[in-house]
Each structure stands twice: as structure tokens, then as C-alpha cells.
Design a protein around this motif. Sequence first.
Motif, PDB file in Angstrom:
ATOM      1  N   ALA A 195       0.841  -1.210   0.000  1.00 47.03           N
ATOM      2  CA  ALA A 195       0.000   0.000   0.000  1.00 47.03           C
ATOM      3  C   ALA A 195       0.868   1.249   0.000  1.00 47.03           C
ATOM      4  CB  ALA A 195      -0.935  -0.008   1.208  1.00 47.03           C
ATOM      5  N   VAL A 196       1.972   1.214   0.752  1.00 48.18           N
ATOM      6  CA  VAL A 196       2.894   2.344   0.776  1.00 48.18           C
ATOM      7  C   VAL A 196       3.529   2.549  -0.598  1.00 48.18           C
ATOM      8  CG1 VAL A 196       5.102   3.157   1.713  1.00 48.18           C
ATOM      9  CG2 VAL A 196       3.351   2.240   3.249  1.00 48.18           C
ATOM     10  N   CYS A 197       3.970   1.465  -1.224  1.00 50.73           N
ATOM     11  CA  CYS A 197       4.569   1.587  -2.558  1.00 50.73           C
ATOM     12  C   CYS A 197       3.576   2.148  -3.563  1.00 50.73           C
ATOM     13  CB  CYS A 197       5.082   0.220  -3.031  1.00 50.73           C
ATOM     14  SG  CYS A 197       6.562  -0.375  -2.185  1.00 50.73           S
ATOM     15  N   ARG A 198       2.359   1.630  -3.571  1.00 51.27           N
ATOM     16  CA  ARG A 198       1.349   2.141  -4.507  1.00 51.27           C
ATOM     17  C   ARG A 198       1.069   3.614  -4.240  1.00 51.27           C
ATOM     18  NH1 ARG A 198      -1.101  -2.773  -2.854  1.00 51.27           N
ATOM     19  NH2 ARG A 198      -2.631  -1.590  -1.624  1.00 51.27           N
ATOM     20  N   HIS A 199       0.977   3.974  -2.957  1.00 52.06           N
ATOM     21  CA  HIS A 199       0.695   5.364  -2.587  1.00 52.06           C
ATOM     22  C   HIS A 199       1.822   6.298  -3.026  1.00 52.06           C
ATOM     23  CE1 HIS A 199      -0.465   8.818  -0.131  1.00 52.06           C
ATOM     24  NE2 HIS A 199       0.766   8.820   0.365  1.00 52.06           N
ATOM     25  N   LEU A 200       3.063   5.918  -2.770  1.00 57.64           N
ATOM     26  CA  LEU A 200       4.193   6.789  -3.107  1.00 57.64           C
ATOM     27  C   LEU A 200       4.339   6.954  -4.611  1.00 57.64           C
ATOM     28  CD1 LEU A 200       6.881   5.552  -0.536  1.00 57.64           C
ATOM     29  CD2 LEU A 200       5.576   7.692  -0.450  1.00 57.64           C
ATOM     30  N   VAL A 201       4.179   5.857  -5.357  1.00 60.11           N
ATOM     31  CA  VAL A 201       4.289   5.949  -6.820  1.00 60.11           C
ATOM     32  C   VAL A 201       3.173   6.829  -7.364  1.00 60.11           C
ATOM     33  CG1 VAL A 201       4.145   4.662  -8.979  1.00 60.11           C
ATOM     34  CG2 VAL A 201       5.504   3.753  -7.084  1.00 60.11           C
ATOM     35  N   ALA A 202       1.940   6.614  -6.891  1.00 60.98           N
ATOM     36  CA  ALA A 202       0.814   7.423  -7.368  1.00 60.98           C
ATOM     37  C   ALA A 202       0.993   8.889  -7.007  1.00 60.98           C
ATOM     38  CB  ALA A 202      -0.492   6.897  -6.783  1.00 60.98           C
ATOM     39  N   GLY A 203       1.694   9.153  -5.891  1.00 63.16           N
ATOM     40  CA  GLY A 203       1.885  10.521  -5.448  1.00 63.16           C
ATOM     41  C   GLY A 203       3.043  11.244  -6.111  1.00 63.16           C
ATOM     42  N   GLY A 204       3.752  10.559  -7.006  1.00 65.97           N
ATOM     43  CA  GLY A 204       4.799  11.219  -7.770  1.00 65.97           C
ATOM     44  C   GLY A 204       6.187  11.165  -7.166  1.00 65.97           C
ATOM     45  N   ALA A 205       6.452  10.190  -6.277  1.00 62.46           N
ATOM     46  CA  ALA A 205       7.804  10.051  -5.736  1.00 62.46           C
ATOM     47  C   ALA A 205       8.795   9.846  -6.881  1.00 62.46           C
ATOM     48  CB  ALA A 205       7.879   8.866  -4.776  1.00 62.46           C
ATOM     49  N   GLU A 206       9.973  10.430  -6.737  1.00 64.20           N
ATOM     50  CA  GLU A 206      10.975  10.316  -7.797  1.00 64.20           C
ATOM     51  C   GLU A 206      11.384   8.867  -8.022  1.00 64.20           C
ATOM     52  OE1 GLU A 206      15.554  11.794  -8.797  1.00 64.20           O
ATOM     53  OE2 GLU A 206      14.465  12.638  -7.105  1.00 64.20           O
ATOM     54  N   ARG A 207      11.490   8.084  -6.947  1.00 63.09           N
ATOM     55  CA  ARG A 207      11.895   6.694  -7.067  1.00 63.09           C
ATOM     56  C   ARG A 207      11.400   5.941  -5.844  1.00 63.09           C
ATOM     57  NH1 ARG A 207      13.467   3.138 -11.067  1.00 63.09           N
ATOM     58  NH2 ARG A 207      15.302   1.896 -10.497  1.00 63.09           N
ATOM     59  N   VAL A 208      10.751   4.797  -6.031  1.00 58.08           N
ATOM     60  CA  VAL A 208      10.312   3.923  -4.953  1.00 58.08           C
ATOM     61  C   VAL A 208      10.999   2.582  -5.159  1.00 58.08           C
ATOM     62  CG1 VAL A 208       8.359   2.786  -3.830  1.00 58.08           C
ATOM     63  CG2 VAL A 208       8.091   5.098  -4.769  1.00 58.08           C
ATOM     64  N   VAL A 209      11.840   2.212  -4.209  1.00 54.86           N
ATOM     65  CA  VAL A 209      12.645   0.993  -4.305  1.00 54.86           C
ATOM     66  C   VAL A 209      12.113  -0.009  -3.297  1.00 54.86           C
ATOM     67  CG1 VAL A 209      14.966   0.030  -4.194  1.00 54.86           C
ATOM     68  CG2 VAL A 209      14.629   2.400  -4.955  1.00 54.86           C
ATOM     69  N   ASN A 210      11.522  -1.072  -3.779  1.00 62.37           N
ATOM     70  CA  ASN A 210      10.908  -2.096  -2.947  1.00 62.37           C
ATOM     71  C   ASN A 210      11.908  -3.218  -2.713  1.00 62.37           C
ATOM     72  OD1 ASN A 210       9.386  -4.156  -1.824  1.00 62.37           O
ATOM     73  ND2 ASN A 210       7.943  -4.328  -3.527  1.00 62.37           N
ATOM     74  N   VAL A 211      12.242  -3.473  -1.444  1.00 66.58           N
ATOM     75  CA  VAL A 211      13.134  -4.564  -1.064  1.00 66.58           C
ATOM     76  C   VAL A 211      12.322  -5.558  -0.244  1.00 66.58           C
ATOM     77  CG1 VAL A 211      15.111  -5.205   0.350  1.00 66.58           C
ATOM     78  CG2 VAL A 211      15.217  -3.165  -1.091  1.00 66.58           C
ATOM     79  N   ASP A 212      12.215  -6.792  -0.731  1.00 62.47           N
ATOM     80  CA  ASP A 212      11.399  -7.796  -0.053  1.00 62.47           C
ATOM     81  C   ASP A 212      11.992  -9.180  -0.279  1.00 62.47           C
ATOM     82  OD1 ASP A 212       9.094  -9.652   0.579  1.00 62.47           O
ATOM     83  OD2 ASP A 212       8.077  -7.736   0.887  1.00 62.47           O
ATOM     84  N   LYS A 213      11.989  -9.992   0.762  1.00 62.10           N
ATOM     85  CA  LYS A 213      12.491 -11.370   0.689  1.00 62.10           C
ATOM     86  C   LYS A 213      11.500 -12.289  -0.004  1.00 62.10           C
ATOM     87  CE  LYS A 213      14.170 -15.055   3.783  1.00 62.10           C
ATOM     88  NZ  LYS A 213      14.343 -15.431   5.223  1.00 62.10           N
ATOM     89  N   LEU A 214      10.242 -11.895  -0.068  1.00 63.72           N
ATOM     90  CA  LEU A 214       9.150 -12.705  -0.621  1.00 63.72           C
ATOM     91  C   LEU A 214       8.970 -14.002   0.162  1.00 63.72           C
ATOM     92  CD1 LEU A 214       9.423 -12.230  -4.504  1.00 63.72           C
ATOM     93  CD2 LEU A 214       7.987 -11.009  -2.843  1.00 63.72           C
ATOM     94  N   THR A 215       8.666 -13.851   1.457  1.00 67.92           N
ATOM     95  CA  THR A 215       8.250 -14.988   2.262  1.00 67.92           C
ATOM     96  C   THR A 215       6.796 -15.313   1.915  1.00 67.92           C
ATOM     97  OG1 THR A 215       7.484 -13.575   4.068  1.00 67.92           O
ATOM     98  CG2 THR A 215       9.798 -14.283   4.121  1.00 67.92           C
ATOM     99  N   TYR A 216       6.160 -16.165   2.710  1.00 63.78           N
ATOM    100  CA  TYR A 216       4.779 -16.569   2.435  1.00 63.78           C
ATOM    101  C   TYR A 216       3.834 -15.382   2.325  1.00 63.78           C
ATOM    102  CZ  TYR A 216       3.490 -15.540   7.256  1.00 63.78           C
ATOM    103  OH  TYR A 216       3.243 -14.891   8.441  1.00 63.78           O
ATOM    104  N   ALA A 217       4.116 -14.303   3.069  1.00 60.65           N
ATOM    105  CA  ALA A 217       3.194 -13.154   3.093  1.00 60.65           C
ATOM    106  C   ALA A 217       3.503 -12.114   2.025  1.00 60.65           C
ATOM    107  CB  ALA A 217       3.230 -12.496   4.472  1.00 60.65           C
ATOM    108  N   GLY A 218       4.604 -12.278   1.295  1.00 63.27           N
ATOM    109  CA  GLY A 218       4.935 -11.342   0.235  1.00 63.27           C
ATOM    110  C   GLY A 218       4.295 -11.757  -1.073  1.00 63.27           C
TER     111      GLY A 218
END
Length: 356
Positions: free
Chosen positions: A15-38
Amino acid sequence: MRVLVTGGAGFIGSAVCRHLVAGGAERVVNVDKLTYAGNLASLRPVEGRATYAFHRVDICNEQALLDIMRRERVEAVMHLAAESHVDRSIEGPNVFAETNVVGTVRLLSATLSYWSELGSEARDRFRFHHVSTDEVFGDLPLDDGVFSEESAYAPSSPYAASKAAADHFARVWHQTYGLPVVLSNCSNNYGPYHFPEKLIPLVILNAIEDRPLPLYGTGANVRDWLHVEDHARALELVMRRGRPGESYNIGARAERSNLSVVTSICDLLDSRRSRKGGGSHRDLIAFVSDRPGHDRRYAIDPSKIERELGWRPSRPFEAGLSDTINWYLANRWWWEPLRRERYSGARLGGRYQSAS
């Protein structure tokens, strides 16, 4: 700003990533291990955007984090990566200590190294936002008290204890090393893309499939419910305008008992679709044995963030819950694979039901 978000494939992180991108952030860098909940499907609205990037990295990998910060020239870190399910922490606490405590320390260490390399103006602008939970404060009586930023820590579960430890480490990196850290502690979130083993999505999806709706104890436990998109707005405000060394409690003043939440879901579904064979979805409610150390009530006083940053929730709980049900009814593509691939019928019946 150029923002690194840890745990950006999780419920709140996405939700934070979607919000920041939609709000015009210059760059949103998502770092995730992709466990069961990712779940990268939760990032479908921002996939392919030039301002968004994903790196599959464990936050325990300090060098990899430092390399990403340097390469992406980040100006802020929003730390949401965590093991977050209370029931799972009771069954297996070690992974919670590893991810939530050790992972946070290694992320803080990588961030300090990166921050120390910046020029003075960039260091002044930089923020490390540590995102936590109201569960660190423990249990409240059903009829009295609220959590403030000054509330004593009294965690009741391995999950809450691991988050409390992480909070303390984040404060230490500010006090000892001068890293510009801000903290926030939120109440229970709900909304679209919520992982199917949590209370609200579990009840919605079990009701849709005419399965039992498991409810711990008598359902009297009370939580303050905050829509995830309102929370994302609050988190951005704290990251941008919060004062280093300060913490901000984020809640919606929307306390409801678990039983009230479940019956509301049943009634809303009754108004939208008939249950197979007739009757109300309330008939599916099944009370199950309570879990150990189940806190009676959480309640947050959000006066500080309201006063200092001007934040208010925009969605009344009833409207937000109705919209959430509509989202799950309209987006089987997102949740059906999770139900099919990750959970047996026994777990869908309630083994991992949780209010938190």
C-alpha cells in the motif's frame, strides 16, 4: 524523494509503494524477501513504472542493502519488513527474532554506513522511518485507557516482543549514532490486498465459500481498525515531516470488538449475495478456543500526529469495511491462488485466524 521501502510486497508495504508511486515520488525501491506473506501481485498497479523498482533481498543481508542504497541513491528508508502474525510467532518464535530483531539491526547498520557517506545537506534531509505496531504496548482493560507515545512497553506475544526490541534498536541508532530516525506505531490495519489468514479477509473469504467463520473465545477482544490507505498517507507524512527521535501513534478512533467486526461482515454480505441454501452468514460463526496471551484490547490516541502533522483518517470504518468486501468480491484473481496454493482446508477453518 527517492525512498527505499522494506517489505514492500506485504500488505502495508505494498500500500505504501502504490501510494508513493501514485503521489509522484521520484523513485520507490521495494526490497522484499518474498516470504509466504509477500505477494508481487499486490504491486501490479505499479509494475513497469519507471519510478518503481523491486529487489528480492533479505533484510538480514547487510551488504546487499548497502549496495542497493548506494546504487539507487536513496533519500529515505521506510522499514516495514517483518514477520507479523501472532499465531505463527507462538508456534515458531525464532524466525520472528531473526527477521524482526536481527534484520532490523542489520538494516540500521547498512543505513548508518550509507548515511555517513552522504554530504551534510543530504544527511540533514535523510530519514529512517521505523514502522511498528500498537501490540508492543500490551494489553488494555476493555473499558479504560488508550496508548500514547509515552505508554510503557509490555508485549504479550513473541511477535510483539520482537517488534518492541526492534523499536528500541531503532531509537538507539538515533541516540548513539545520530541517525535521523522517526518511529510510528499503528493500530490494526484492514483493506484491499490483506493476506487471507488475517481476521477480516479470512472471514470475508470463508463466508464467500460458505466455510465456518472462526472467532477466538467469545469475540470480545477489541481493536482499533485503520484502513491501510489512510495508514499509507500517515506513514508518508511521518517520513517527510516527522521530527527525528520522535514517535507517532497512528490510529483511527474506530474501536470494535472482533464479534462486532465479524457480524458486520456477515450483514454486509447478506445484503450483497444470498448464502447457499439460504440463511444468514452469521450462522457460519464458530467460536474456537482462545489463543495464549490474547490481549483484550488495543486503543490508540492519535492526537500527536493529528496535531503536529495534520493527519486524519478519511474512511469511517463501516464505509471502509464495505469497500473492502466489494474489493474481495471483485478480485478473485488475487486471493484465489493464495487460498489454493498456501492453505489446507484445516487452516482455512481457523488454525491461523487472528485479530492482529
